[in-house]
Design an enzyme around this catalytic site. Structure first.
Site, short mmCIF file in Angstrom:
data_model
loop_
_atom_site.label_atom_id
_atom_site.label_comp_id
_atom_site.label_asym_id
_atom_site.label_seq_id
_atom_site.Cartn_x
_atom_site.Cartn_y
_atom_site.Cartn_z
N MET A 2 -9.19 8.14 -0.76
CA MET A 2 -10.12 8.53 0.33
C MET A 2 -10.74 9.88 0.01
O MET A 2 -10.10 10.70 -0.67
CB MET A 2 -9.35 8.64 1.64
CG MET A 2 -8.59 7.38 2.01
SD MET A 2 -7.68 7.63 3.54
CE MET A 2 -6.74 6.11 3.58
N MET A 47 -12.14 4.33 -0.97
CA MET A 47 -12.86 4.56 0.29
C MET A 47 -13.61 5.87 0.14
O MET A 47 -13.28 6.89 0.76
CB MET A 47 -11.85 4.62 1.45
CG MET A 47 -11.35 3.25 1.86
SD MET A 47 -9.78 3.34 2.73
CE MET A 47 -8.68 3.37 1.33
N ASP A 68 -4.87 3.51 -2.21
CA ASP A 68 -5.97 3.88 -1.31
C ASP A 68 -6.47 5.28 -1.64
O ASP A 68 -5.78 6.27 -1.37
CB ASP A 68 -5.48 3.87 0.14
CG ASP A 68 -5.19 2.47 0.63
OD1 ASP A 68 -6.12 1.64 0.57
OD2 ASP A 68 -4.06 2.20 1.06
N SER A 70 0.84 -1.21 0.00
CA SER A 70 0.00 0.00 0.00
C SER A 70 0.87 1.25 0.00
O SER A 70 1.58 1.53 0.97
CB SER A 70 -0.90 0.01 1.24
OG SER A 70 -1.46 1.31 1.38
N HIS A 122 -8.29 0.73 -4.28
CA HIS A 122 -9.23 0.60 -3.16
C HIS A 122 -9.86 1.96 -2.91
O HIS A 122 -9.22 2.88 -2.41
CB HIS A 122 -8.44 0.11 -1.93
CG HIS A 122 -9.25 0.02 -0.68
ND1 HIS A 122 -8.66 -0.06 0.56
CD2 HIS A 122 -10.58 -0.01 -0.46
CE1 HIS A 122 -9.60 -0.14 1.49
NE2 HIS A 122 -10.77 -0.10 0.90
N HIS A 162 -1.11 -1.50 -4.25
CA HIS A 162 -2.40 -1.16 -3.63
C HIS A 162 -2.50 0.36 -3.50
O HIS A 162 -1.62 1.02 -2.92
CB HIS A 162 -2.49 -1.83 -2.26
CG HIS A 162 -3.81 -1.67 -1.60
ND1 HIS A 162 -4.90 -2.47 -1.90
CD2 HIS A 162 -4.24 -0.82 -0.64
CE1 HIS A 162 -5.93 -2.11 -1.14
NE2 HIS A 162 -5.55 -1.10 -0.37
N ASP A 212 -6.62 -6.31 4.40
CA ASP A 212 -5.98 -4.99 4.41
C ASP A 212 -6.07 -4.37 5.80
O ASP A 212 -7.17 -4.14 6.32
CB ASP A 212 -6.71 -4.12 3.37
CG ASP A 212 -6.13 -2.73 3.21
OD1 ASP A 212 -5.08 -2.44 3.79
OD2 ASP A 212 -6.75 -1.94 2.47
N MET A 225 -11.46 -5.74 5.38
CA MET A 225 -10.70 -4.73 6.14
C MET A 225 -10.44 -5.27 7.54
O MET A 225 -11.38 -5.64 8.26
CB MET A 225 -11.49 -3.42 6.26
CG MET A 225 -11.57 -2.57 5.01
SD MET A 225 -10.00 -2.22 4.20
CE MET A 225 -9.07 -1.39 5.49
#
Ligand code: DX5
Ligand code: ZN
Length: 217
Positions: A37, A68, A35, A8, A66, A33, A175, A137
């Site tokens: 957000m 979020m 992330d 990540s 991913h 990975h 994760d 998660m």
């Protein structure tokens, strides 16, 4: 069984991202990975598409994205434009999750669903055949470096059972708080892919740590 590792980059050095992506390129990591957000679905904001465009250009590994964020379906074209391999959306962010997974597949990406620590595996029953991957998660999403939630091991076992029972081919990814100790137990419980941020980027030898996580037992 060997696990696939998805480092990540939330824990990478943002002032020298190219250096950290080079390390991932040289390593035995399966994916990168990413992330994303929005400060709404989770209490933090990471990076957006203008930055990720460069990450995508530099990465030789497939992108495991991913999201979020609320209404992730709005960004299917942007994630596709990055060249993503997997597009992960949260179950909790999608009232019409079945439709969103189909839209992701139609866009030419592998559809994946993510569940928060408070969301039971049983809720995946009716979509388990529609997904390439389920991401469990093992921390509440929003930040790297948090403590692993122990109950996640049980959820991996339950998910393995659901996949076997329904004849789905879904991969199991985990994760949050993954290190050599939790990683070994997750692999034993049936996880296929381990995401790790802090464990890799805070290690003295990140490439070596990726190799050790793959073979954790
Ligand atoms: C958390 C992110 C994770 C995070 C993992 O919201 O989804 O991918 O970067 O970081 P570690 O491995 O440090 O828990
Ligand atoms: Zn993540």
């Amino acid at each position: 069984m060997k696990a696939m590792i998805s480092p990540s980059i939330l824990s990478a050095d943002f002032a020298h991202l190219a250096k950290d992506i080079d390390m991932i390129n040289r390593s035995e990591a399966a994916w990168v990975h990413i992330d994303i957000m929005d400060g709404v679905f989770v209490p933090n904001i990471s990076f957006g598409f203008p930055v990720l465009k460069y990450v995508a250009e530099l990465s030789e590994k497939p992108l495991d994205v991913h999201l979020m964020i609320v209404q992730p379906e709005k960004f299917i074209p942007e994630v596709k434009a990055l060249g993503a391999h997997v597009m992960n959306v949260h179950y909790e962010a999608c009232p019409h999750i079945h439709r969103v997974l189909q839209q992701i597949r139609e866009a030419g990406m592998q559809p994946a669903v993510t569940i928060n620590p408070g969301t039971p595996v049983a809720l995946l029953q009716d979509i388990i055949r529609e997904v390439y991957l389920v991401l469990i998660m093992s921390v509440n999403p929003g930040f790297g470096g948090q403590k692993f939630i122990e109950h996640s091991i049980e959820k991996v076992r339950e998910l393995r059972e659901l996949i076997d029972r329904t004849g789905s081919n879904a991969l199991i990814e985990v994760d949050g708080g993954v290190n050599l100790e939790t990683g070994a137990r997750l692999i034993a419980a049936g996880a296929d892919v381990l995401v790790a941020g802090n464990a890799i980027f805070a290690a003295d030898e990140p490439e070596e740590m990726i190799k050790m996580l793959m073979n954790a037992h």
